[in-house]
Design a protein around this motif. Structure first.
Motif, mmCIF file in Angstrom:
data_model
loop_
_atom_site.group_PDB
_atom_site.id
_atom_site.type_symbol
_atom_site.label_atom_id
_atom_site.label_comp_id
_atom_site.label_asym_id
_atom_site.label_seq_id
_atom_site.Cartn_x
_atom_site.Cartn_y
_atom_site.Cartn_z
ATOM 1 N N GLY A 714 0.778 -1.227 0.000
ATOM 2 C CA GLY A 714 0.000 0.000 0.000
ATOM 3 C C GLY A 714 0.808 1.275 0.000
ATOM 4 N N THR A 715 2.143 1.175 -0.002
ATOM 5 C CA THR A 715 2.969 2.380 -0.090
ATOM 6 C C THR A 715 3.036 2.859 -1.535
ATOM 7 O OG1 THR A 715 5.012 1.093 -0.331
ATOM 8 C CG2 THR A 715 4.325 1.688 1.915
ATOM 9 N N THR A 716 3.634 4.012 -1.754
ATOM 10 C CA THR A 716 3.662 4.625 -3.082
ATOM 11 C C THR A 716 5.046 4.516 -3.697
ATOM 12 O OG1 THR A 716 1.947 6.195 -2.435
ATOM 13 C CG2 THR A 716 3.243 6.738 -4.388
ATOM 14 N N ALA A 717 5.125 3.977 -4.916
ATOM 15 C CA ALA A 717 6.394 3.920 -5.636
ATOM 16 C C ALA A 717 6.850 5.333 -5.978
ATOM 17 C CB ALA A 717 6.250 3.090 -6.903
ATOM 18 N N ALA A 718 8.146 5.588 -5.841
ATOM 19 C CA ALA A 718 8.662 6.944 -6.065
ATOM 20 C C ALA A 718 10.098 6.870 -6.550
ATOM 21 C CB ALA A 718 8.585 7.766 -4.778
ATOM 22 N N ALA A 719 10.577 7.967 -7.141
ATOM 23 C CA ALA A 719 11.988 8.097 -7.503
ATOM 24 C C ALA A 719 12.783 8.424 -6.248
ATOM 25 C CB ALA A 719 12.162 9.193 -8.546
#
Length: 783
Positions: A714-719
């Motif tokens: 449920g976390t957000t993929a990010a750079a």
């Protein structure tokens, strides 16, 4: 069970272990502390859509007598003026002439044009403005040979090449004439070693140093590398990128096939793991130096042979500004002093301040109220650059810009500082001028005739790290040194710092001159922007809140910062090495541009979301003797808009969460490379910022994790940027909740000897301040 409050002290503690930092915050991004509580920092918007050519090295604001606000911005390649919405290029002209261009040469199908000017004095990367072209050449019209150009190469003292606005239709030479105005020589965007041991592999250097730049960012394994100009390289050449030695196997246009990670210029196969020459990542535009040139036979001198002087520039270009009334004084580092005269008009270029002024100086300051212009690290013989002494300072006669030679009828004079190797920076404070060398601190005070100034050493072993690393706040001065932070409030004090190892263990000594300090008065913050160890550019910052005595870190990359004052909000600049400047319009301009932002405006990253998070140290009950069980928590946010994610993590032992860092920047998809993955399991989960990532394989040799899911649980993929902390979360139990302003409580379930909390947000217009963590916690059994 009754609720238990868990309070965390303000600031980050990166000196302790996560468990040793119990009751403290240990990490975060885009967070500040106010009234003891963490909150998301203010956002920013672009001041202008224009991109400045080069990396901004200083900015300075002042108001003219008619109330007009002015902002000077100096890059490594240009000098700009921003006046009420308009950006003007005021870069000084070094040389110009009428009809000084006497010939052109073209090649059919190419935009490259060779220009003849018997005494152009230009170098590759300089800028020239060409007008009044007398005729077309090779099918390229006079209009397409007119305008401003970046000089691509300067093969001789009488010729150079540019990129024309159109390609030639024939191979031709002509005796067409034109007028050319050459701007002051462009500087470097970063710093490199330039003499003897350390310039490149081992010691020594050829008489002529040939350099180019990467035309892409490299990971630690790529063997096909793109450069700007592949024609200067050949098979079997040895090159240096950063401190990594490579051998060229073949050349295809601008792509070099190389063998990576060599230990010397005799190796033919990669040996890897060779210390400073090991395989590593490299940024776009990194300098590529030719170590061994097989075509010419040039190579570095043998071990213990004397190294000849290199032509490589040591220091990046920086600027120092002052206003003299309503006019601007601008000093280009190790160069001349220039004056922009307001009365001559906004679009008028800056020009030499006076023919009698020194022509090579390191720093500039104006004394008040007596108004002497003081040049630091300047010439002992005015007008002779070879006499520049990095510890010598010279001041003009009072209220003048052209009288520098001392006499009985003026107040001009000079001093030489004894302690240190070069003057670094100066600040006005407590009725005097504070001067730092690289090792010491001094005070220069106006005492009147006949001596004019008195010079006193205040302290030693507390030097400044860069020309823009010191700032005065209400009579107290703060600065960054090579291994610590200092303050002066009547006496010099080394400042205790809870993030000191994090900063200085990963600090680029090579790029230390880029360090820039910014003051944010409204939030009582002094922030130093700096380059991490493996970076060629600023990519991190550390902030000290002088009112609350707290420290925190960030990856906000700003090359300069201007506090509110002349303008209502702070202005800051960001350098983008792969972007191209748009103002002025320059044909053939190479990559590297800066954007100016207005800070504390809104809560977003311009129009995008501004990601923010904060992570606590571990908490427990009875020092971990009892297993804790949590069934709910009560959110405590103030001024919350949007939502925030709350990640509760539980573990049984400290060693479960080993840490390392990213080896290279990663985007929001794909595999990731760690600096050291040997302490991580063969498969599992890692935490980077607030993103959980699962992986199925771990190559402990290369550090590459084969990713199965980005943004897991449920976390957000990010750079993520290079050197970001990576934590092993393979055996950590987590509970992720989303909290909005209407959330009253969150039912959860978590067990472990110790736990921690991560609060984050990553949506447009999210904003929050966090108060106290309240948990429904009780002892539990260890089943």
């Amino acid at each position: 069970m009754p609720l238990a409050s868990i309070k965390f002290a303000p600031g980050f503690d990166k000196q302790s272990t996560p468990y040793g930092a119990e009751g403290k915050w240990i990490d975060g991004e885009n967070i500040r502390f106010r009234y003891g509580q963490p909150e998301k920092i203010g956002g920013w918007i672009k001041l202008s859509n224009e991109k400045l050519i080069g990396s901004v090295r200083d900015q300075f604001a002042w108001t003219s007598l008619d109330g007009t606000r002015h902002l000077a911005l100096g890059t490594d390649r240009k000098l700009y003026l921003y006046v009420e919405g308009a950006i003007v290029d005021i870069t000084p002209i070094r040389a110009s002439g009428t009809g000084n261009i006497t010939g052109y040469a073209t090649t059919s199908g190419s935009t490259t044009v060779t220009i003849t000017d018997a005494s152009h004095g230009a170098l590759a990367g300089d800028f020239v403005v060409i007008d009044t072209v007398s005729a077309a050449t090779g099918g390229i019209s006079a209009a397409n040979l007119s305008g401003e150009f970046e000089i691509q190469t300067a093969p001789s003292s009488s010729t150079y090449t540019i990129v024309a606005k159109a390609a030639a239709t024939s191979t031709a030479t002509s005796s067409a004439t034109a007028n050319a105005a050459y701007q002051i020589t462009a500087g470097r965007e970063d710093n490199i070693y330039g003499y003897g041991f350390g310039i490149s592999a081992w010691n020594g250097t050829p008489t002529t140093v040939i350099t180019d730049q990467l035309n892409e960012a490299l990971d630690a394994t790529e063997t096909a590398i793109d450069v700007d100009d592949g024609s200067v390289f050949a098979a079997n050449d040895y090159i240096l990128v950063g401190q990594e030695i490579m051998k060229v196997s073949s050349v295809s246009t601008n792509t070099l096939t190389v063998i990576r990670g060599l230990s010397s210029t005799t190796d033919t196969t990669s040996v890897s793991a060779v210390g400073s020459h090991d395989n590593t990542t490299h940024l776009d535009n990194a300098v590529v130096t030719l170590l061994v040139d097989v075509s010419s036979g040039l190579s570095f001198t043998n071990w213990n042979e004397g190294a000849v002087t290199s032509s490589t520039v040591l220091e990046s270009r920086y600027w120092v500004f002052e206003n003299f009334g309503e006019d601007l004084l601008a000093l280009a580092s190790n160069g001349s002093l220039f004056l922009w005269d307001k009365s001559a008009g906004q679009t008028t270029r800056a020009a030499l301040v006076d023919a009698n002024a020194p022509t090579a100086s390191r720093h500039l300051i104006l004394s008040t109220p007596d108004r002497h212009v003081i040049l630091m690290g300047t010439e002992t013989t005015i007008g002779t650059t070879t006499t520049q002494d990095d510890l010598f300072l010279r001041f003009s006669s009072q209220e003048t810009l052209g009288t520098w030679a001392p006499s009985s009828t003026n107040t001009a004079g000079s001093f030489r500082i004894q302690d240190g190797s070069k003057i670094m920076t100066t600040v006005r404070s407590r009725g005097s001028i504070l001067i730092w060398t690289d090792t010491s601190m001094h005070s220069l005070q106006f005492i009147g005739a006949p001596f004019v100034f008195g010079l006193t050493q205040i302290a030693a072993n507390c030097g400044a790290v860069s020309p823009h690393c010191a700032v005065d706040v209400n009579g107290t001065t703060f600065w960054m040194s090579q291994q610590a932070f200092y303050m002066f409030d009547g006496s010099v004090k080394k400042m205790p710092c809870t993030v000191q190892d994090y900063v200085f263990d990963d600090f680029s000594i090579t790029q230390q001159l880029l360090v820039y300090v910014g003051l944010n008065t409204d939030f009582n913050e002094v922030t130093w922007f700096y380059a991490s160890k493996d970076s060629g550019f600023i990519d991190r910052c550390v902030t000290y809140n002088y009112l609350e005595n707290t420290w925190y870190t960030n990856s906000l990359a700003r090359t300069t910062w201007l506090d509110r004052g002349v303008y209502q909000l702070p202005y800051a600049t960001e350098y983008e090495s792969t972007e191209t400047g748009t103002t002025p319009v320059v044909t053939g301009v190479t990559d590297g541009a800066s954007v100016v932002y207005v800070h504390e405006e809104g809560v977003n990253n311009d129009t995008a979301a501004l990601r923010a998070f904060i992570q606590s140290g571990d908490f427990d009950i009875q020092d971990g003797e009892e297993i804790l069980s949590i069934s709910r928590f009560i959110p405590d946010f103030k001024n919350q808009t949007g939502s925030a994610d709350v990640l509760l993590s539980f573990k049984d032992y400290n060693s479960i969460t080993n840490e390392t860092t990213l080896n290279g920047t990663v985007v929001a998809t794909g595999n990731i490379t760690l600096t050291n993955s040997t302490q991580f399991p063969a498969s599992g989960t890692v935490l980077i910022g607030t993103e959980l990532i699962t992986y199925s394989a771990n190559n402990s040799t290369t550090g590459v994790l084969t990713v199965t899911t980005r943004g897991a649980n449920g976390t957000t993929a990010a750079a993520h940027t290079d050197n970001t902390k990576v934590t092993n979360y393979s055996n950590v139990r987590i509970n992720l909740s989303n909290v909005t302003p209407t959330t009253t409580k969150v039912d959860t379930r978590g067990r472990g000897r110790q736990g921690n909390i991560v609060i984050s947000s990553n949506n447009v217009n999210d904003n929050w301040r966090f108060g106290t963590l309240r948990l429904d916690v009780k002892p539990d059994g260890g089943r």
